[in-house]
Scaffold this active site. Structure first.
Site, PDB file in Angstrom:
ATOM      1  N   ALA A  66       0.808  -0.893  -0.197  1.00 47.04           N
ATOM      2  CA  ALA A  66       0.053  -0.243  -0.291  1.00 47.04           C
ATOM      3  C   ALA A  66       1.042   0.943  -0.114  1.00 47.04           C
ATOM      4  O   ALA A  66       1.689   1.339   0.127  1.00 47.04           O
ATOM      5  CB  ALA A  66      -0.430   0.901   1.242  1.00 47.04           C
ATOM      6  N   GLY A 111       0.875  -4.957   0.825  1.00 47.06           N
ATOM      7  CA  GLY A 111      -0.855  -5.405  -0.389  1.00 47.06           C
ATOM      8  C   GLY A 111      -0.424  -6.158  -1.795  1.00 47.06           C
ATOM      9  O   GLY A 111      -0.861  -7.056  -2.513  1.00 47.06           O
ATOM     10  N   GLU A 114      -0.164  -9.206  -0.876  1.00 42.66           N
ATOM     11  CA  GLU A 114      -2.014  -9.283  -0.914  1.00 42.66           C
ATOM     12  C   GLU A 114      -2.543  -9.779  -2.266  1.00 42.66           C
ATOM     13  O   GLU A 114      -3.680 -10.270  -2.886  1.00 42.66           O
ATOM     14  CB  GLU A 114      -2.601  -8.695  -0.107  1.00 42.66           C
ATOM     15  N   GLU A 134       3.707  -5.381   7.408  1.00 42.81           N
ATOM     16  CA  GLU A 134       3.322  -4.360   8.647  1.00 42.81           C
ATOM     17  C   GLU A 134       2.998  -4.182   9.978  1.00 42.81           C
ATOM     18  O   GLU A 134       3.383  -2.493  10.470  1.00 42.81           O
ATOM     19  CB  GLU A 134       1.973  -4.703   7.846  1.00 42.81           C
TER      20      GLU A 134
HETATM   21  N1  COA Z   1       4.535   3.327  -0.534  1.00 45.26           N
HETATM   22  C1  COA Z   1       5.172   3.953  -1.440  1.00 45.26           C
HETATM   23  N2  COA Z   1       5.928   4.718  -1.840  1.00 45.26           N
HETATM   24  C2  COA Z   1       6.867   4.082  -1.908  1.00 45.26           C
HETATM   25  C3  COA Z   1       6.319   2.650  -1.269  1.00 45.26           C
HETATM   26  C4  COA Z   1       5.438   1.991  -0.472  1.00 45.26           C
HETATM   27  N3  COA Z   1       5.229   0.933   0.412  1.00 45.26           N
HETATM   28  N4  COA Z   1       7.746   1.236  -1.775  1.00 45.26           N
HETATM   29  C5  COA Z   1       8.258   1.968  -2.038  1.00 45.26           C
HETATM   30  N5  COA Z   1       7.868   3.288  -2.161  1.00 45.26           N
HETATM   31  C6  COA Z   1       8.664   4.254  -2.651  1.00 45.26           C
HETATM   32  C7  COA Z   1      10.053   4.807  -2.005  1.00 45.26           C
HETATM   33  O1  COA Z   1       9.903   6.124  -0.681  1.00 45.26           O
HETATM   34  C8  COA Z   1      10.831   5.722  -2.650  1.00 45.26           C
HETATM   35  O2  COA Z   1      10.277   6.577  -3.779  1.00 45.26           O
HETATM   36  P1  COA Z   1      11.247   8.381  -3.426  1.00 45.26           P
HETATM   37  O3  COA Z   1      12.068   8.119  -4.803  1.00 45.26           O
HETATM   38  O4  COA Z   1      10.828   8.935  -4.160  1.00 45.26           O
HETATM   39  O5  COA Z   1      12.112   8.595  -2.224  1.00 45.26           O
HETATM   40  C9  COA Z   1      10.811   4.491  -4.045  1.00 45.26           C
HETATM   41  O6  COA Z   1       9.551   3.734  -4.160  1.00 45.26           O
HETATM   42  C10 COA Z   1      12.086   3.211  -4.331  1.00 45.26           C
HETATM   43  O7  COA Z   1      11.159   2.860  -2.536  1.00 45.26           O
HETATM   44  P2  COA Z   1      13.597   3.051  -2.097  1.00 45.26           P
HETATM   45  O8  COA Z   1      12.896   2.316  -0.815  1.00 45.26           O
HETATM   46  O9  COA Z   1      13.965   3.847  -2.399  1.00 45.26           O
HETATM   47  O10 COA Z   1      14.523   1.201  -2.801  1.00 45.26           O
HETATM   48  P3  COA Z   1      14.746   0.409  -1.723  1.00 45.26           P
HETATM   49  O11 COA Z   1      15.612  -0.560  -2.828  1.00 45.26           O
HETATM   50  O12 COA Z   1      15.669   1.016  -1.271  1.00 45.26           O
HETATM   51  O13 COA Z   1      14.238  -0.364  -1.218  1.00 45.26           O
HETATM   52  C11 COA Z   1      12.182  -2.169   0.103  1.00 45.26           C
HETATM   53  C12 COA Z   1      12.802  -1.321  -1.000  1.00 45.26           C
HETATM   54  C13 COA Z   1      10.586  -2.687  -1.112  1.00 45.26           C
HETATM   55  C14 COA Z   1      12.663  -2.907   0.109  1.00 45.26           C
HETATM   56  C15 COA Z   1      11.588  -0.706   0.153  1.00 45.26           C
HETATM   57  O14 COA Z   1      11.647   0.318  -0.999  1.00 45.26           O
HETATM   58  C16 COA Z   1      10.765  -1.315   1.345  1.00 45.26           C
HETATM   59  O15 COA Z   1      10.249  -1.627   2.372  1.00 45.26           O
HETATM   60  N6  COA Z   1       9.171  -0.145   1.071  1.00 45.26           N
HETATM   61  C17 COA Z   1       8.128  -0.419   1.643  1.00 45.26           C
HETATM   62  C18 COA Z   1       7.503  -2.043   2.076  1.00 45.26           C
HETATM   63  C19 COA Z   1       6.528  -1.987   2.743  1.00 45.26           C
HETATM   64  O16 COA Z   1       6.723  -2.209   3.874  1.00 45.26           O
HETATM   65  N7  COA Z   1       5.210  -2.137   2.078  1.00 45.26           N
HETATM   66  C20 COA Z   1       4.163  -2.722   3.382  1.00 45.26           C
HETATM   67  C21 COA Z   1       3.353  -0.955   2.921  1.00 45.26           C
HETATM   68  S1  COA Z   1       1.319  -1.196   4.117  1.00 45.26           S
END
Ligand code: COA
Length: 260
Positions: A66, A111, A114, A134
């Site tokens: 999400a 999500g 999911e 989460e």
């Molecule tokens: N919601 C909003 N933006 C997200 C996102 C999410 N779930 N996951 C990634 N992004 C965005 C980042 O903020 C970043 O944006 P920016 O360039 O404007 O800062 C871009 O996507 C790239 O992500 P980044 O974190 O820089 O990539 P990474 O390779 O370092 O890490 C992940 C990848 C997937 C490990 C990391 O993005 C992450 O942990 N995301 C969230 C996962 C999560 O908790 N999901 C459950 C949500 S309820």
């Protein structure tokens, strides 16, 4: 509706739907859910479309969950709506009587995992990663993982993932039954298309009826489910495809199914 967060490509008798916010790792925001909901309606209404492939744009993510930026504004009232909105779209996808195959091409977190679980079958690329992170955000999964994940992989594995927030790789996901098959990244879409085309070469009425019976099993005790299956079996015995399929077998030739 003009799509800005997904791509909708109709390829003959199947459709390729691509989550398309690669700079945000295809995070699922409100706009994307609205467009996905509209895409599902188009799929429901279009008789030509017999199957769906769902994937993510770019090489890094299917969907990283999400949209946390949108989620951050939720409170105890709006959070319910936030969860219900996405959950309903995913349920609608799962309830399609046309096979929906997720081609998971990278991160499938929260999500994203999911959404993949609300598809009927999951293929993954070798670089795919799955998880329900989460708890790291002080919440629980809100789009069905507490319900679908235990059904798919068993309670203990589901709890391991949901309580720890840990990620697993594609091969681990395959081992526990979360993923059907793993392919090298460049083969993921071609192999998924090949699989879909194989399904579409069968009697499409039989395919959608089989899907219907399996989905119906969620709502019925065994005895009712068996009765339902028998009635559906009988219905199919009255179709052109059944007569053609059995006749072709007896005549040692390939059947020409019409979906009738
Ligand atoms: N919601 C909003 N933006 C997200 C996102 C999410 N779930 N996951 C990634 N992004 C965005 C980042 O903020 C970043 O944006 P920016 O360039 O404007 O800062 C871009 O996507 C790239 O992500 P980044 O974190 O820089 O990539 P990474 O390779 O370092 O890490 C992940 C990848 C997937 C490990 C990391 O993005 C992450 O942990 N995301 C969230 C996962 C999560 O908790 N999901 C459950 C949500 S309820």
């Amino acid at each position: 509706m003009e799509f800005t967060t997904i791509l909708f490509q109709k390829e003959g008798n199947y459709v390729l739907v691509t989550l398309n916010r690669p700079d945000k790792l295809n995070a699922l925001n409100f706009q994307l859910f609205t467009e996905l909901n509209e895409a599902i309606k188009l799929i429901e209404l279009d008789r030509e479309i017999k199957a769906v492939i769902l994937t993510g744009a770019g090489e890094k993510a299917f969907a990283a969950g999400a949209d946390i930026k949108e989620l951050h504004d939720s409170d105890d009232i709006t959070g319910v709506h936030f969860s219900q909105y996405g959950s309903k779209v995913m349920l609608r996808l799962e309830n399609l009587r046309k096979p929906v195959i997720a081609a998971v091409n990278g991160f499938a977190l929260g999500g994203g995992c999911e959404l993949a679980m609300s598809c009927h079958i999951r293929f993954a690329s070798e670089n795919a990663k799955f998880g329900q992170p989460e708890v790291n955000l002080g919440i629980i999964p809100g789009y069905g993982a507490t319900q679908r994940l235990p059904r798919l992989v068993g309670r203990a594995k589901a709890l391991e993932l949901i309580l720890s927030g840990n990620m697993i790789d594609a091969y681990e996901a395959e081992k526990i039954g979360l993923v059907n098959k793993v392919f090298p990244q460049n083969e993921l879409i071609p192999k998924t298309i090949e699989f879909v085309q194989n399904i579409l070469s069968k009697g499409t009425l039989a395919v959608s009826t089989a899907l219907d019976c399996v989905l119906a099993s969620d709502f019925m005790p065994l005895i009712e489910g068996l009765e339902y299956e028998s009635r559906m079996f009988g219905k199919l015995c009255g179709t052109y495809d059944f007569k053609e399929g059995t006749k072709a077998f007896l005549e040692k030739r390939k059947p020409n199914f019409r979906g009738e």
